[in-house]
Design a protein around this motif. Structure first.
Motif, PDB file in Angstrom:
ATOM      1  N   ALA A 208       1.097  -1.338   0.009  1.00  0.00           N
ATOM      2  CA  ALA A 208      -0.307   0.173  -0.248  1.00  0.00           C
ATOM      3  C   ALA A 208       1.001   1.258  -0.134  1.00  0.00           C
ATOM      4  O   ALA A 208       0.233   2.308  -0.772  1.00  0.00           O
ATOM      5  N   GLN A 209       1.624   1.345   0.970  1.00  0.00           N
ATOM      6  CA  GLN A 209       2.648   2.306   0.689  1.00  0.00           C
ATOM      7  C   GLN A 209       3.772   3.020  -0.286  1.00  0.00           C
ATOM      8  O   GLN A 209       3.920   3.738  -0.516  1.00  0.00           O
ATOM      9  N   PHE A 210       3.938   1.482  -1.721  1.00  0.00           N
ATOM     10  CA  PHE A 210       4.320   2.270  -2.686  1.00  0.00           C
ATOM     11  C   PHE A 210       3.324   1.567  -3.707  1.00  0.00           C
ATOM     12  O   PHE A 210       3.776   2.591  -5.209  1.00  0.00           O
ATOM     13  N   LYS A 211       2.005   2.182  -3.866  1.00  0.00           N
ATOM     14  CA  LYS A 211       1.846   2.081  -4.995  1.00  0.00           C
ATOM     15  C   LYS A 211       1.392   3.679  -6.223  1.00  0.00           C
ATOM     16  O   LYS A 211       1.428   2.959  -7.049  1.00  0.00           O
ATOM     17  N   GLU A 212       2.492   4.555  -4.894  1.00  0.00           N
ATOM     18  CA  GLU A 212       2.642   5.821  -6.430  1.00  0.00           C
ATOM     19  C   GLU A 212       3.568   5.057  -7.713  1.00  0.00           C
ATOM     20  O   GLU A 212       3.445   5.798  -8.198  1.00  0.00           O
ATOM     21  N   TYR A 213       4.266   4.557  -6.299  1.00  0.00           N
ATOM     22  CA  TYR A 213       5.881   3.685  -7.574  1.00  0.00           C
ATOM     23  C   TYR A 213       4.782   2.634  -8.883  1.00  0.00           C
ATOM     24  O   TYR A 213       5.516   2.613  -9.497  1.00  0.00           O
ATOM     25  N   PHE A 214       4.248   2.136  -8.821  1.00  0.00           N
ATOM     26  CA  PHE A 214       4.035   0.648  -8.900  1.00  0.00           C
ATOM     27  C   PHE A 214       2.727   1.651 -10.837  1.00  0.00           C
ATOM     28  O   PHE A 214       3.245   1.509 -11.233  1.00  0.00           O
ATOM     29  N   LEU A 215       2.156   2.866 -10.420  1.00  0.00           N
ATOM     30  CA  LEU A 215       1.240   3.898 -11.181  1.00  0.00           C
ATOM     31  C   LEU A 215       2.168   4.481 -11.630  1.00  0.00           C
ATOM     32  O   LEU A 215       1.713   5.025 -12.643  1.00  0.00           O
ATOM     33  N   GLY A 216       3.706   4.792 -11.752  1.00  0.00           N
ATOM     34  CA  GLY A 216       3.893   5.296 -12.318  1.00  0.00           C
ATOM     35  C   GLY A 216       4.228   6.723 -11.864  1.00  0.00           C
ATOM     36  O   GLY A 216       4.515   8.140 -12.618  1.00  0.00           O
ATOM     37  N   ASN A 217       3.866   7.593 -10.386  1.00  0.00           N
ATOM     38  CA  ASN A 217       3.484   8.498  -9.965  1.00  0.00           C
ATOM     39  C   ASN A 217       4.201   9.436  -9.502  1.00  0.00           C
ATOM     40  O   ASN A 217       4.344  10.470  -9.153  1.00  0.00           O
ATOM     41  N   ALA A 218       5.524   8.356  -9.487  1.00  0.00           N
ATOM     42  CA  ALA A 218       6.721   8.740  -8.614  1.00  0.00           C
ATOM     43  C   ALA A 218       7.468   7.573  -8.598  1.00  0.00           C
ATOM     44  O   ALA A 218       7.891   6.918  -8.667  1.00  0.00           O
ATOM     45  N   GLU A 219       8.777   8.495  -8.675  1.00  0.00           N
ATOM     46  CA  GLU A 219      10.045   7.374  -8.248  1.00  0.00           C
ATOM     47  C   GLU A 219      10.325   6.954  -6.821  1.00  0.00           C
ATOM     48  O   GLU A 219      10.842   7.719  -6.231  1.00  0.00           O
ATOM     49  N   PRO A 220      10.513   5.368  -6.858  1.00  0.00           N
ATOM     50  CA  PRO A 220      11.129   5.268  -5.521  1.00  0.00           C
ATOM     51  C   PRO A 220      12.473   5.682  -5.457  1.00  0.00           C
ATOM     52  O   PRO A 220      13.438   6.239  -6.098  1.00  0.00           O
ATOM     53  N   LYS A 221      13.014   6.003  -3.863  1.00  0.00           N
ATOM     54  CA  LYS A 221      14.515   6.326  -3.798  1.00  0.00           C
ATOM     55  C   LYS A 221      15.802   4.766  -3.715  1.00  0.00           C
ATOM     56  O   LYS A 221      16.588   4.846  -4.050  1.00  0.00           O
ATOM     57  N   SER A 222      15.222   3.989  -4.000  1.00  0.00           N
ATOM     58  CA  SER A 222      15.179   2.113  -4.227  1.00  0.00           C
ATOM     59  C   SER A 222      15.103   1.689  -5.385  1.00  0.00           C
ATOM     60  O   SER A 222      13.746   1.264  -5.299  1.00  0.00           O
ATOM     61  N   LYS A 223      15.427   0.788  -6.373  1.00  0.00           N
ATOM     62  CA  LYS A 223      14.525   0.312  -7.204  1.00  0.00           C
ATOM     63  C   LYS A 223      14.564  -1.021  -6.449  1.00  0.00           C
ATOM     64  O   LYS A 223      13.662  -1.739  -6.725  1.00  0.00           O
ATOM     65  N   ARG A 224      15.189  -1.274  -5.413  1.00  0.00           N
ATOM     66  CA  ARG A 224      14.983  -2.449  -4.397  1.00  0.00           C
ATOM     67  C   ARG A 224      15.140  -2.397  -3.064  1.00  0.00           C
ATOM     68  O   ARG A 224      15.599  -0.863  -3.045  1.00  0.00           O
ATOM     69  N   ILE A 225      13.979  -2.847  -2.829  1.00  0.00           N
ATOM     70  CA  ILE A 225      13.506  -2.408  -1.451  1.00  0.00           C
ATOM     71  C   ILE A 225      12.555  -3.600  -0.691  1.00  0.00           C
ATOM     72  O   ILE A 225      12.060  -4.298  -0.964  1.00  0.00           O
ATOM     73  N   ALA A 226      12.951  -3.754   1.329  1.00  0.00           N
ATOM     74  CA  ALA A 226      12.699  -4.374   2.162  1.00  0.00           C
ATOM     75  C   ALA A 226      11.700  -4.014   3.030  1.00  0.00           C
ATOM     76  O   ALA A 226      12.792  -2.805   3.218  1.00  0.00           O
ATOM     77  N   ASP A 227      10.514  -4.479   3.595  1.00  0.00           N
ATOM     78  CA  ASP A 227      10.546  -3.854   5.063  1.00  0.00           C
ATOM     79  C   ASP A 227       9.859  -5.453   5.764  1.00  0.00           C
ATOM     80  O   ASP A 227       9.585  -6.215   4.849  1.00  0.00           O
ATOM     81  N   THR A 228       9.200  -5.091   6.578  1.00  0.00           N
ATOM     82  CA  THR A 228       8.706  -5.275   7.499  1.00  0.00           C
ATOM     83  C   THR A 228       6.979  -4.387   7.934  1.00  0.00           C
ATOM     84  O   THR A 228       7.606  -3.080   8.245  1.00  0.00           O
ATOM     85  N   GLN A 229       5.952  -4.505   7.115  1.00  0.00           N
ATOM     86  CA  GLN A 229       4.486  -3.642   7.642  1.00  0.00           C
ATOM     87  C   GLN A 229       3.712  -3.425   7.871  1.00  0.00           C
ATOM     88  O   GLN A 229       3.148  -4.789   8.132  1.00  0.00           O
ATOM     89  N   LYS A 230       3.110  -3.148   8.870  1.00  0.00           N
ATOM     90  CA  LYS A 230       2.633  -3.583   9.621  1.00  0.00           C
ATOM     91  C   LYS A 230       1.079  -3.653   8.919  1.00  0.00           C
ATOM     92  O   LYS A 230       0.419  -2.628   8.240  1.00  0.00           O
ATOM     93  N   CYS A 231       0.680  -4.516   8.585  1.00  0.00           N
ATOM     94  CA  CYS A 231      -1.219  -3.948   7.991  1.00  0.00           C
ATOM     95  C   CYS A 231      -2.427  -4.461   9.360  1.00  0.00           C
ATOM     96  O   CYS A 231      -1.857  -5.299   9.884  1.00  0.00           O
ATOM     97  N   LEU A 232      -3.797  -4.290   8.526  1.00  0.00           N
ATOM     98  CA  LEU A 232      -4.489  -4.247   9.086  1.00  0.00           C
ATOM     99  C   LEU A 232      -6.031  -4.877   8.075  1.00  0.00           C
ATOM    100  O   LEU A 232      -6.583  -3.651   7.557  1.00  0.00           O
ATOM    101  N   ARG A 233      -6.237  -5.669   8.163  1.00  0.00           N
ATOM    102  CA  ARG A 233      -7.629  -6.614   7.883  1.00  0.00           C
ATOM    103  C   ARG A 233      -8.702  -6.179   8.171  1.00  0.00           C
ATOM    104  O   ARG A 233      -8.808  -7.626   8.964  1.00  0.00           O
ATOM    105  N   VAL A 234      -9.564  -5.313   8.500  1.00  0.00           N
ATOM    106  CA  VAL A 234     -11.203  -5.550   9.414  1.00  0.00           C
ATOM    107  C   VAL A 234     -12.349  -4.881   8.402  1.00  0.00           C
ATOM    108  O   VAL A 234     -12.998  -4.397   8.927  1.00  0.00           O
ATOM    109  N   SER A 235     -12.078  -4.795   7.064  1.00  0.00           N
ATOM    110  CA  SER A 235     -13.434  -3.886   6.625  1.00  0.00           C
ATOM    111  C   SER A 235     -13.059  -3.756   4.878  1.00  0.00           C
ATOM    112  O   SER A 235     -11.943  -3.786   4.457  1.00  0.00           O
TER     113      SER A 235
END
Length: 878
Positions: free
Chosen positions: A43-70
């Motif tokens: 979700a935090q990288f949507k703008e990169y996939f849509l081509g609306n912004a340039e990522p700070k690196s072409k390769r990124i890794a993370d652990t993301q807090k997610c919530l699925r309740v709606s």
């Protein structure tokens, strides 16, 4: 392997493969209107996939807090009943933005799982997309061929579109995916049934742990697919499930992600949790297990949401958080017999567990604890009220089936859970009409869907490439070209058009500040811009119509009157934040903000009411800064570390980039993207108009500046002039008002004394009017008293015997009131209830009420109904 080490090894592995490690984005989304919460790693990288912004690196890794309740992804009702669904979870992910693709993604996934984490290869199955001829999407031969080199073909499964084709939404980037599943069953169970047949069949020990999404296509509004110009990799591995696999458990809740929380619940309640390995447990123990799983799962979701800035409330994302917490409270109340707040005690355990990777939970621990404790106390009171309401419903029910509509009303209006209602009804020998309840629920869902239904067209690109920029810090008027347009049709707003400009002066809603309004002007026409928002790094200008010639040149003009008023309020917000921290203490932190042209609203952490004297001090502090004529000092695009080193305030729950904008007015230094005055003197004056509580530990101030203050003082002046005129222009208006208050108090005492004397005189008159009906002394009469006098009279008459039944009516100031008194002996012997009597008789005066079985009152609106109400009172004893 401890969960702490599992997380660390994942990040270290992908760092060794050239990935930039980035922190988790907040769980609560601020700048994506399509999502309420961060529900996936991407979700935090949507703008990169849509081509609306340039990522700070072409390769990124993370652990993301997610919530699925709606929405589409909603796991809430499964949580607790199985061992692997969660509301909040961590998604470990590695990303390629136009860099590596299927081969590297698959090979690295296999290397990490089998060589670093040492999961036996014979426990793993993989799936690839089988293709979909209807949508012209082929079988993923490339992924099949790569996997064939790593694993036996009989462990590769063909998956359908539901399981193996990932889409961002109805429109946007999408593509086939390749899942990795792990079989955690015993060798004996594996010998009986092949794990291959259990993949994607909801088996609790044959679960998906990793999904590799290969974004190759773009889904258009008409449903067709087109190839993306660049191919991306989006992977997600469920951290909790990975821990289960690596720690040799058959339940996520048996891992050290959850065991410290479970142990704390056991300590508080005195009840034991049994691990998933224990078989043949009793039904009662199973209910305890489910309740504990619900609580330890839900505390994580609620605590992190609050830490990221989302307080429980009655609307939107806040309502979802409140609902999750109430579900946990309800399970504790029903199955763990917890009648006092206790869930808040788990926050400290969570902070110790996860504070190193997620520092927000540690720094916000005090606030999170207090908010949850207050919410618990409040809902436990609501549960008590709900029990009384349910008692009333049962009393009014004929037969032993309660109306499903009534149960839904308790659920929808009072937050009373239907399963708790069912449990209580069962204890009383009642059921409820589940079909009717479901009908009402579906009606509500249909209303909700209809209200939020949105149809969005594809973008029509007029100028290709990322040419859109914001120039609004320096200009309020600019020559522009339209780069793209699309139509959006919603039930709420009707048809609107979103317009993107190449160089816009319009500020998009963000940081609490509302979006700019204004016009687009060409040689032949003027288009009104009614709002400006930001979505996936694009600034969207909303209009009710499109220009006839969208290719023409335009001048974009911001409404400067609104912009100026807004900038005054935004700068005043910064000054007030500093004032609050100076006067109340540095524990004060911003928890919400609204900057509007007409006023400002500011939510902040503080654990007591701000006194009148403190309010005056805050006003004086801000107005002193205004009088000092402090010049705006603006730092654009400076490294965030530099800004923080200079003392800038950053807000929890906000997503900041590597470079930021810092705003200074004297000692006030904040990271902020909003619009501000050039000098504090431009604010003119600052005035607080209200202060109050929003939630436990959260206060709210509303204030005004500039012309709004002038209008405020003008209105005060007019009110004072009218008051003086009403009081016949006294020399000392305050003394005159105090004198009036004293006179009023004396008159009230005199009236009360007269009414008491009148009630005493009425007592003898009414005592002789008592009729004996079926052995009961009965009276139903209207009396010329106020409600308090009627109550005193009822008790006076009630002392005359042990078989009294009274209904007295009053109509003071044309407001009807019924008062019912029944001797306690009659309540017991004749099953009479004053509360039920006034509820039913209250219908005649268009009202209702309640009280105790021996005394109750009901108010209403229809004085004309008193006569019939009194006539029907005798029915109860005939």
């Amino acid at each position: 392997m401890k969960s702490h080490d599992i997380r660390k090894q994942f990040l270290q592995f992908f760092e060794s493969k050239g990935h930039l490690i980035v922190p988790s984005a907040p769980i609560v989304l601020k700048d994506d209107p399509t999502l309420m919460f961060n529900n996936s790693g991407m979700a935090q990288f949507k703008e990169y996939f849509l081509g609306n912004a340039e990522p700070k690196s072409k390769r990124i890794a993370d652990t993301q807090k997610c919530l699925r309740v709606s929405g589409k992804h909603n796991d809430l009702e499964d949580v607790g009943f199985d061992t692997y669904h969660h509301t909040m979870f961590e998604m470990l992910g590695n990303w390629s933005f136009g860099d590596y693709f299927k081969k590297d993604a698959i090979n690295w996934a296999w290397e990490l799982l089998t060589e670093v984490y040492k999961i036996p290869k014979e426990n793993l199955y993989v799936s690839v997309f089988e293709g979909n001829p209807d949508e012209n999407v082929p079988f993923d031969q490339e992924a099949w061929d790569i996997w064939k080199e790593l694993i036996d073909e009989d462990r590769i499964i063909l998956g359908n579109k539901k399981d193996n084709f990932w889409e961002m939404g109805d429109q946007g980037p999408c593509g086939p995916c390749s899942e990795i599943h792990v079989d955690l069953r015993s060798e004996e169970e594996k010998a009986k049934v092949s794990g291959k047949s259990l993949v994607n069949n909801d088996h609790p020990q044959v679960v998906e742990i990793w999904n590799n999404v290969f974004m190759e296509f773009n889904r258009k509004a008409d449903g067709s697919l087109e190839k993306l110009p660049a191919q991306h990799v989006d992977t997600g591995m469920g951290f909790e499930r990975l821990c289960m696999a690596l720690q040799g458990k058959t339940s996520n809740y048996d891992t050290d992600v959850f065991t410290p929380l479970i142990e704390k619940v056991e300590q508080i309640t005195g009840l034991n949790y049994t691990s998933n390995d224990v078989k043949n447990i009793s039904e009662e123990q199973n209910k305890i297990n489910i309740a504990i799983r619900v609580i330890v799962d839900h505390i994580r979701a609620v605590a992190f949401a609050i830490a990221d800035g989302q307080l429980p409330s009655n609307t939107g994302a806040g309502y979802v958080i409140r609902r999750i917490l109430r579900r946990a409270i309800r399970y504790g109340f029903t199955f763990l017999n917890t009648k006092e707040p206790f869930i808040y005690e788990l926050v400290a355990v969570l902070s110790n567990q996860m504070g190193e990777f997620f520092p927000e939970i540690k720094s916000q621990q005090h606030l999170v604890t207090n908010v949850i404790r207050e919410e618990e106390a409040s809902f436990l009171r609501t549960l008590e009220q709900g029990l009384q309401l349910l008692e009333n419903v049962v009393t009014e029910t004929k037969g032993n089936e309660v109306s499903g509509a009534k149960v839904f009303e308790l659920y929808d209006t009072f937050g009373f859970p239907k399963d708790l209602t069912a449990l209580i009804l069962k204890e009383k020998g009642f059921t409820y009409n589940e079909a009717d309840f479901e009908t009402e629920l579906q009606k509500q869902k249909a209303r909700s869907r209809a209200a939020s239904e949105v149809t969005t067209d594809d973008w029509k690109i007029l100028i290709d490439g990322n040419v859109e920029t914001f120039v609004g810090y320096d200009q309020t008027e600019n020559e522009v070209k339209i780069t793209r347009i699309r139509k959006v049709d919603s039930k709420k707003d009707g048809v609107l058009y979103q317009i993107v400009l190449d160089a816009t002066p319009f500020y998009p809603e963000g940081g609490g500040q509302v979006g700019d309004k204004g016009i687009l002007v060409s040689a032949n026409e003027t288009i009104e811009i009614i709002d400006t928002k930001k979505e996936n790094n694009l600034i969207l200008h909303f209009a009710k119509q499109l220009p006839e010639k969208v290719e023409a040149g335009f001048v974009a003009k911001v409404n400067t009157d609104l912009r100026t008023s807004t900038s005054k309020n935004h700068s005043a917000t910064h000054l007030m934040h500093l004032a609050l921290r100076t006067i109340l203490g540095t524990h004060v932190e911003q928890k919400g903000s609204l900057v509007h042209p007409n006023y400002l609203r500011f939510d902040f952490s503080h654990f007591s009411k701000v006194t009148d004297e403190e309010i005056r001090q805050v006003e004086a502090f801000v107005n002193q800064r205004i009088e000092e004529q402090l010049q705006l000092v603006e730092h654009r695009n400076i490294p965030i570390q530099q800004a923080m080193a200079q003392g800038a305030m950053a807000l929890f729950g906000e997503k900041y980039g590597d470079t930021v904008r810092m705003i200074e007015f004297g000692n006030s230094k904040e990271l902020c993207g909003g619009i501000h005055v050039k000098n504090t003197a431009d604010i003119w004056h600052f005035k607080i108009i209200s202060e109050g509580a929003v939630a436990a530990g959260i206060r709210r101030i509303e204030a005004i500046t500039g012309d709004a203050v002038k209008d405020y003082y003008k209105n005060q002046e007019n009110t004072l002039a009218e008051l003086k005129e009403t009081l016949k222009n006294p020399q000392d208006i305050l003394k005159s008002v105090v004198s009036l208050q004293d006179d009023n108090a004396k008159l009230k005492k005199q009236i009360e004394q007269l009414l008491r004397e009148k009630a005493k005189s009425l007592k003898g008159e009414l005592a002789s009017a008592l009729q004996v009906i079926n052995g009961i002394q009965f009276l139903a009469k209207q009396v010329d008293l106020n409600p308090e006098g009627a109550k005193d009279l009822a008790y006076e008459l009630g002392n005359l015997g042990t078989n009294i039944f009274l209904v007295l009516a009053t109509a003071e100031e044309n407001k009807p009131m019924l008062t019912c008194y029944i001797s306690k002996e009659l309540v017991a012997s004749h099953n009479l209830n004053a509360g039920q009597v006034v509820r039913e008789l209250g219908k005649y005066i268009q009202g209702g009420g309640g009280g105790q079985p021996f005394f109750a009152t009901a108010g209403g609106k229809n004085v004309g109904g008193i006569k019939e109400a009194l006539e029907r009172a005798v029915d109860y004893i005939k």
